[in-house]
Write an enzyme that holds these catalytic residues in place. Structure first.
Site, PDB file in Angstrom:
ATOM      1  N   MET A  32     -43.248 -36.932  73.573  1.00 57.14           N
ATOM      2  CA  MET A  32     -43.572 -36.099  72.414  1.00 57.14           C
ATOM      3  C   MET A  32     -44.406 -36.924  71.432  1.00 57.14           C
ATOM      4  O   MET A  32     -44.461 -36.612  70.239  1.00 57.14           O
ATOM      5  CB  MET A  32     -42.293 -35.580  71.756  1.00 57.14           C
ATOM      6  CG  MET A  32     -41.511 -34.656  72.702  1.00 57.14           C
ATOM      7  SD  MET A  32     -40.441 -33.485  71.872  1.00 57.14           S
ATOM      8  CE  MET A  32     -39.322 -34.573  71.032  1.00 57.14           C
ATOM      9  N   GLU A  37     -43.069 -49.044  72.161  1.00 59.68           N
ATOM     10  CA  GLU A  37     -43.039 -49.922  73.335  1.00 59.68           C
ATOM     11  C   GLU A  37     -42.192 -49.317  74.478  1.00 59.68           C
ATOM     12  O   GLU A  37     -42.470 -49.583  75.657  1.00 59.68           O
ATOM     13  CB  GLU A  37     -42.512 -51.304  72.908  1.00 59.68           C
ATOM     14  CG  GLU A  37     -42.705 -52.407  73.909  1.00 59.68           C
ATOM     15  CD  GLU A  37     -44.117 -52.518  74.513  1.00 59.68           C
ATOM     16  OE1 GLU A  37     -44.197 -52.723  75.735  1.00 59.68           O
ATOM     17  OE2 GLU A  37     -45.134 -52.381  73.778  1.00 59.68           O
ATOM     18  N   HIS A  39     -42.089 -46.108  75.345  1.00 60.80           N
ATOM     19  CA  HIS A  39     -43.013 -45.239  76.096  1.00 60.80           C
ATOM     20  C   HIS A  39     -44.000 -46.075  76.907  1.00 60.80           C
ATOM     21  O   HIS A  39     -44.298 -45.765  78.060  1.00 60.80           O
ATOM     22  CB  HIS A  39     -43.836 -44.371  75.130  1.00 60.80           C
ATOM     23  CG  HIS A  39     -43.037 -43.407  74.311  1.00 60.80           C
ATOM     24  ND1 HIS A  39     -42.896 -43.523  72.948  1.00 60.80           N
ATOM     25  CD2 HIS A  39     -42.347 -42.296  74.670  1.00 60.80           C
ATOM     26  CE1 HIS A  39     -42.160 -42.527  72.494  1.00 60.80           C
ATOM     27  NE2 HIS A  39     -41.811 -41.767  73.512  1.00 60.80           N
ATOM     28  N   GLN A  63     -36.947 -27.541  71.922  1.00 65.94           N
ATOM     29  CA  GLN A  63     -35.823 -28.453  72.122  1.00 65.94           C
ATOM     30  C   GLN A  63     -35.269 -28.987  70.812  1.00 65.94           C
ATOM     31  O   GLN A  63     -34.386 -29.833  70.811  1.00 65.94           O
ATOM     32  CB  GLN A  63     -36.213 -29.592  73.060  1.00 65.94           C
ATOM     33  CG  GLN A  63     -37.213 -30.582  72.497  1.00 65.94           C
ATOM     34  CD  GLN A  63     -37.602 -31.613  73.543  1.00 65.94           C
ATOM     35  OE1 GLN A  63     -38.419 -31.331  74.417  1.00 65.94           O
ATOM     36  NE2 GLN A  63     -37.014 -32.798  73.476  1.00 65.94           N
ATOM     37  N   LEU A 186     -35.457 -48.461  70.886  1.00 64.24           N
ATOM     38  CA  LEU A 186     -36.691 -47.921  70.299  1.00 64.24           C
ATOM     39  C   LEU A 186     -36.638 -46.399  70.370  1.00 64.24           C
ATOM     40  O   LEU A 186     -36.219 -45.823  71.370  1.00 64.24           O
ATOM     41  CB  LEU A 186     -37.918 -48.432  71.058  1.00 64.24           C
ATOM     42  CG  LEU A 186     -38.162 -49.941  71.020  1.00 64.24           C
ATOM     43  CD1 LEU A 186     -39.545 -50.266  71.568  1.00 64.24           C
ATOM     44  CD2 LEU A 186     -38.044 -50.485  69.608  1.00 64.24           C
ATOM     45  N   SER A 187     -37.087 -45.769  69.294  1.00 70.39           N
ATOM     46  CA  SER A 187     -37.113 -44.305  69.230  1.00 70.39           C
ATOM     47  C   SER A 187     -38.170 -43.901  68.216  1.00 70.39           C
ATOM     48  O   SER A 187     -38.336 -44.569  67.183  1.00 70.39           O
ATOM     49  CB  SER A 187     -35.747 -43.787  68.777  1.00 70.39           C
ATOM     50  OG  SER A 187     -35.868 -42.449  68.329  1.00 70.39           O
ATOM     51  N   SER A 188     -38.853 -42.796  68.510  1.00 67.56           N
ATOM     52  CA  SER A 188     -39.877 -42.310  67.573  1.00 67.56           C
ATOM     53  C   SER A 188     -39.255 -41.964  66.227  1.00 67.56           C
ATOM     54  O   SER A 188     -39.921 -41.991  65.199  1.00 67.56           O
ATOM     55  CB  SER A 188     -40.575 -41.081  68.148  1.00 67.56           C
ATOM     56  OG  SER A 188     -41.086 -41.387  69.422  1.00 67.56           O
TER      57      SER A 188
HETATM   58  O1  PAF Z   1     -37.844 -37.386  75.853  1.00 69.28           O
HETATM   59  C1  PAF Z   1     -38.747 -36.722  75.298  1.00 69.28           C
HETATM   60  O2  PAF Z   1     -39.615 -37.244  74.612  1.00 69.28           O
HETATM   61  C2  PAF Z   1     -38.770 -35.212  75.491  1.00 69.28           C
HETATM   62  O3  PAF Z   1     -37.480 -34.699  75.556  1.00 69.28           O
HETATM   63  C3  PAF Z   1     -39.599 -34.770  76.703  1.00 69.28           C
HETATM   64  C4  PAF Z   1     -38.992 -35.271  78.009  1.00 69.28           C
HETATM   65  C5  PAF Z   1     -41.020 -35.265  76.585  1.00 69.28           C
HETATM   66  C6  PAF Z   1     -39.627 -33.238  76.790  1.00 69.28           C
HETATM   67  O4  PAF Z   1     -40.222 -32.687  75.664  1.00 69.28           O
END
Ligand code: PAF
Length: 270
Positions: A32, A37, A39, A63, A186-188
């Site tokens: 998303m 890092e 990703h 989601q 790490l998380s956005s």
């Molecule tokens: O993990 C994520 O960033 C999201 O849940 C994903 C897998 C891209 C689906 O929108």
């Protein structure tokens, strides 16, 4: 070199068809955006296994459980493209909402079993949104391999089950969680922590690691989990939605540590 940006399914499919004629294996890294890092480690894993790699960037409204969370989700497409370029990713597929949910869109993918409990219990509809968008991304990209982080361990299981049940011919690779040097995964969303919250945040990981070690040492699971819950609150977390020991292969709840397992938690800070 910059990474080519593709916004339509038609263009994506034409490019992938060309790659297939060349005999290339195609990998996909669904994201998303607000790439970090973690990703990038998925992209590197994809590049090691596939000749062509698509990174998808779509902030999937279906989601999110709260409009405020969706609105506050960081959107940094230009910076994301800059981060991908030196790695050698082949396409950044960032579809407009209409490419994913065209007018009249009426389908949802529900995965029962592994999506129940844990985040599924606290975020109604979240995994339907994830399974639906990931199914679409798998079908649109027609990738051979997909790469997901273990940070979202339940999501990994939901996606695997969905692909298996729908006969989508894709191999799902799980990649380890990437952490800051102090242990914070790490998380956005980490950019939304205040400096005080950021300081407290890594305690969740250290409590989980210490608890895992005690369980491995043979302490009773329920006692370890009760103490860990108290420690999470003491560390400044507002609440611990769940903290559970689950089997690694099928996410079954475990009261006794008698097979490979994971400690899974969600807790609120700020
Ligand atoms: O993990 C994520 O960033 C999201 O849940 C994903 C897998 C891209 C689906 O929108």
């Amino acid at each position: 070199m910059s990474v080519p940006i593709v916004r339509t399914v038609a263009e994506l499919r034409a490019t992938v068809a060309e790659w297939r004629r060349e005999g290339a294996r195609v990998g996909v890294v669904p994201t998303m955006g607000a790439l970090h890092e973690g990703h990038l480690s998925l992209v590197r894993a994809a590049l090691a296994k596939a000749e062509r790699v698509i990174v998808t960037l779509f902030v999937n409204p279906r989601q999110f459980n709260s409009a405020a969370d969706l609105a506050a989700y960081p959107r940094t497409e230009e910076v994301d493209a800059e981060k991908l370029a030196p790695l050698g990713a082949h396409i950044l597929y960032t579809p407009d909402a209409g490419e994913i949910y065209p007018d009249g869109f009426a389908t949802a993918v529900t995965v029962s079993g592994v999506s129940e409990g844990l985040c599924g219990a606290f975020r109604p509809g979240h995994f339907d949104g994830v399974a639906t968008v990931v199914a679409k991304l798998f079908l649109q990209t027609a990738a051979d391999l997909a790469f997901f982080g273990e940070k979202d361990f339940q999501q990994l299981h939901v996606v695997r089950r969905m692909a298996r049940d729908l006969d989508i011919p894709i191999e799902i690779a799980a990649c380890p969680t990437v952490r800051e040097s102090d242990g914070l995964a790490l998380s956005s969303r980490n950019v939304r922590l205040t400096p005080e919250e950021r300081q407290a945040a890594p305690r969740l990981a250290s409590i989980l690691f210490a608890s895992a070690a005690r369980i491995v040492d043979g302490r009773p699971v329920s006692a370890v989990l009760a103490e860990a819950r108290a420690a999470i609150l003491e560390a400044g977390y507002r609440n611990a939605e769940y903290l559970e020991l689950r089997a690694e292969d099928d996410l079954k709840p475990l009261e006794v540590f008698d097979r490979p397992a994971r400690l899974l938690a969600a807790a609120w800070l700020g």
